[in-house]
Design an enzyme around this catalytic site. Structure first.
Site, mmCIF file in Angstrom:
data_model
loop_
_atom_site.group_PDB
_atom_site.id
_atom_site.type_symbol
_atom_site.label_atom_id
_atom_site.label_comp_id
_atom_site.label_asym_id
_atom_site.label_seq_id
_atom_site.Cartn_x
_atom_site.Cartn_y
_atom_site.Cartn_z
ATOM 1 N N GLN A 1 30.797 -28.589 41.640
ATOM 2 C CA GLN A 1 29.724 -28.302 42.596
ATOM 3 C C GLN A 1 29.813 -29.181 43.834
ATOM 4 O O GLN A 1 29.067 -28.965 44.786
ATOM 5 C CB GLN A 1 28.352 -28.503 41.938
ATOM 6 C CG GLN A 1 28.081 -27.605 40.754
ATOM 7 C CD GLN A 1 27.956 -26.147 41.154
ATOM 8 O OE1 GLN A 1 27.689 -25.805 42.304
ATOM 9 N NE2 GLN A 1 28.180 -25.254 40.201
ATOM 10 N N ASP B 1 33.803 -34.485 37.844
ATOM 11 C CA ASP B 1 33.728 -33.027 37.774
ATOM 12 C C ASP B 1 33.204 -32.562 39.134
ATOM 13 O O ASP B 1 32.022 -32.659 39.429
ATOM 14 C CB ASP B 1 32.777 -32.646 36.627
ATOM 15 C CG ASP B 1 32.406 -31.164 36.630
ATOM 16 O OD1 ASP B 1 32.812 -30.444 37.559
ATOM 17 O OD2 ASP B 1 31.694 -30.745 35.692
ATOM 18 N N LYS C 1 34.402 -21.547 43.436
ATOM 19 C CA LYS C 1 33.148 -22.070 43.993
ATOM 20 C C LYS C 1 33.363 -22.593 45.413
ATOM 21 O O LYS C 1 32.469 -23.142 46.036
ATOM 22 C CB LYS C 1 32.593 -23.172 43.105
ATOM 23 C CG LYS C 1 32.181 -22.654 41.714
ATOM 24 C CD LYS C 1 31.498 -23.711 40.905
ATOM 25 C CE LYS C 1 31.553 -23.428 39.425
ATOM 26 N NZ LYS C 1 30.411 -22.680 38.932
HETATM 27 N N1 PMP Z 1 31.187 -28.265 35.832
HETATM 28 C C1 PMP Z 1 30.201 -27.899 36.659
HETATM 29 C C2 PMP Z 1 29.295 -28.941 37.246
HETATM 30 C C3 PMP Z 1 30.039 -26.545 36.983
HETATM 31 O O1 PMP Z 1 29.066 -26.165 37.809
HETATM 32 C C4 PMP Z 1 30.925 -25.584 36.422
HETATM 33 C C5 PMP Z 1 30.758 -24.109 36.727
HETATM 34 N N2 PMP Z 1 29.456 -23.638 36.579
HETATM 35 C C6 PMP Z 1 31.939 -26.032 35.583
HETATM 36 C C7 PMP Z 1 32.036 -27.373 35.309
HETATM 37 C C8 PMP Z 1 32.919 -25.092 34.966
HETATM 38 O O2 PMP Z 1 33.654 -24.452 35.972
HETATM 39 P P1 PMP Z 1 34.600 -23.219 35.617
HETATM 40 O O3 PMP Z 1 33.764 -22.281 34.798
HETATM 41 O O4 PMP Z 1 34.968 -22.653 36.948
HETATM 42 O O5 PMP Z 1 35.754 -23.767 34.868
#
Ligand code: PMP
Length: 408
Positions: free
Chosen positions: A205, A202, A228
């Site tokens: 970040q 994932d 992000k």
């Molecule tokens: N995984 C992590 C580590 C995240 O920081 C985030 C977003 N805060 C997500 C998944 C989900 O990302 P998104 O909401 O853009 O799909």
């Protein structure tokens, strides 16, 4: 931009000139989403003003042009993450969708007693989704513990890893704590013990804080969100190794993803389209490529160095705030400062900072089990990006002193 010049970087983000109730905006919520440089805003406007049309189907110049820009954007992503082929880049709406494509597909293949590993520091997107995949398939979810500083417990990881492991899904970097995980080493360990197991990173970040080389990491999937990484919302990427994606269960069906269709049946197209049903987020893809082009001009070592300088200053100043405790103070982390202040609710801290134009996030950061593990109801989180300055770090702490006085 040869050297790292924060002032010139800031000028490229129009929103940073904003004031809120007379205070200059101090935007320290970059782990939630980053601001967008003018180059990205221009790319979106240019697409809609100059060549808006659908892709891959029109018999006209605008459609050809849109298709060219859209597919070039895929190539930009592939190069940025060092994919071995452009077809390995699947557009998604974001990290969440990318994880879901992998987990829903995996759920069809997992059997009872197979094991899926995640960590105690998951965002809900990578926890709930694998919980569901395990519930659907009867597989067992194993959760790798962390220590009080927010580092993965590597000895426990090795103990949990077994020949029954079919999947490891973990964050490159924790959104709540900033911890950088040793993803290459963990991937290698998984492959050594369970060669058929797949590894998903994932990267939500991880992607905006340094170089990502998916081939070097050695995992099977790397997912991230454009928003992000200075790009638009609603666009993201699922990178997968070609051999793995080629027969990955299709998850959405419809136009674009098929090869042939009769009234009775259909066959699926080739990568990448077989996993991309329907009209895609064309402008989003083009906007994300503009963000990557913009970001790639920067020296990544300088980017990391700048963020570390901000973090180190914040950690120093944190020691001077009465009752303040940094949560998950790992050795190896990106510019994320998660903290609590004795006697003050994180939401109140956030509110009082906001009154001073300082934007942070408070709460559980979509990681409720992690908050429980660290014995906090939630934290206040300041997250730094390339355009933040040391002055803004000072402003944060001036604001915190003020807030803690009011809350005392
Ligand atoms: N995984 C992590 C580590 C995240 O920081 C985030 C977003 N805060 C997500 C998944 C989900 O990302 P998104 O909401 O853009 O799909």
């Amino acid at each position: 931009l040869k050297t790292f010049d924060v002032a010139s970087i800031r000028q490229q983000f129009p929103i940073l000139a904003r004031t809120l109730d007379g205070n200059p905006l101090v935007y320290l919520d970059n782990a939630a989403t980053t601001q967008k440089p003018q180059a990205v805003i221009d790319a979106l406007v240019d697409f809609y003003t100059q060549c808006n049309s659908n892709v891959h189907r029109g018999a006209h110049q605008l459609s050809d042009e849109a298709t060219r820009r859209y597919e070039q954007s895929r190539a930009t992503v592939a190069k940025f993450i060092h994919a071995s082929a452009v077809e390995e880049v699947i557009w998604t709406s974001g990290t969440t969708e990318g994880i879901n494509i992998v987990a829903k597909g995996m759920a069809q293949r997992l059997q009872a007693c197979d094991e899926v590993m995640v960590t105690q520091m998951e965002h809900h997107a990578n926890l709930v989704t694998w919980q569901q995949a395990c519930k659907m398939s009867g597989a067992i979810l194993k959760v790798v513990p962390i220590d009080e500083q927010g580092n993965l417990d590597l000895a426990a990881f090795e103990q949990l890893l077994s020949s029954r492991t079919r999947m490891l899904a973990l964050p490159h970097v924790s959104n709540a704590l900033g911890t950088i995980n040793p993803i290459k080493m963990l991937t290698a360990k998984v492959k050594a013990v369970a060669p058929q197991a797949l590894v998903l990173i994932d990267g939500a970040q991880g992607v905006a804080h340094g170089r990502v080389d998916v081939q070097d990491i050695g995992a099977d999937f790397y997912v991230f969100s454009g928003h992000k990484l200075f790009g638009p919302t609603g666009i993201g990427v699922l990178w997968g190794r070609r051999q793995v994606l080629e027969d990955w269960p299709v998850w959405l069906t419809g136009g674009e993803m098929i090869a042939t269709v009769t009234y009775e049946d259909a066959t699926w197209g080739k990568l990448p389209n077989r996993l991309e049903a329907g009209t895609p987020n064309i402008a989003g893809a083009i906007g994300l490529a503009a963000a990557i082009d913009w970001f790639s001009q920067l020296d990544m070592d300088a980017v990391a160095g700048h963020e570390q300088a901000l973090l180190q200053r914040a950690l120093e100043l944190a020691q001077q705030v009465p009752g303040m405790r940094v949560v998950g103070n790992a050795e190896n982390k990106i510019g994320i400062l998660s903290f609590v202040i004795e006697g003050a609710h994180p939401a109140d801290i956030g509110f009082l900072l906001d009154r001073q134009g300082i934007a942070i996030r408070t709460g559980d950061h979509c990681a409720q089990p992690l908050m429980a593990r660290l014995h906090v109801p939630g934290t206040a989180r300041a997250s730094f990006s390339i355009y933040n300055t040391l002055d803004e770090v000072e402003a944060l702490f001036k604001g915190l002193h003020k807030a803690s006085m009011m809350l005392a």
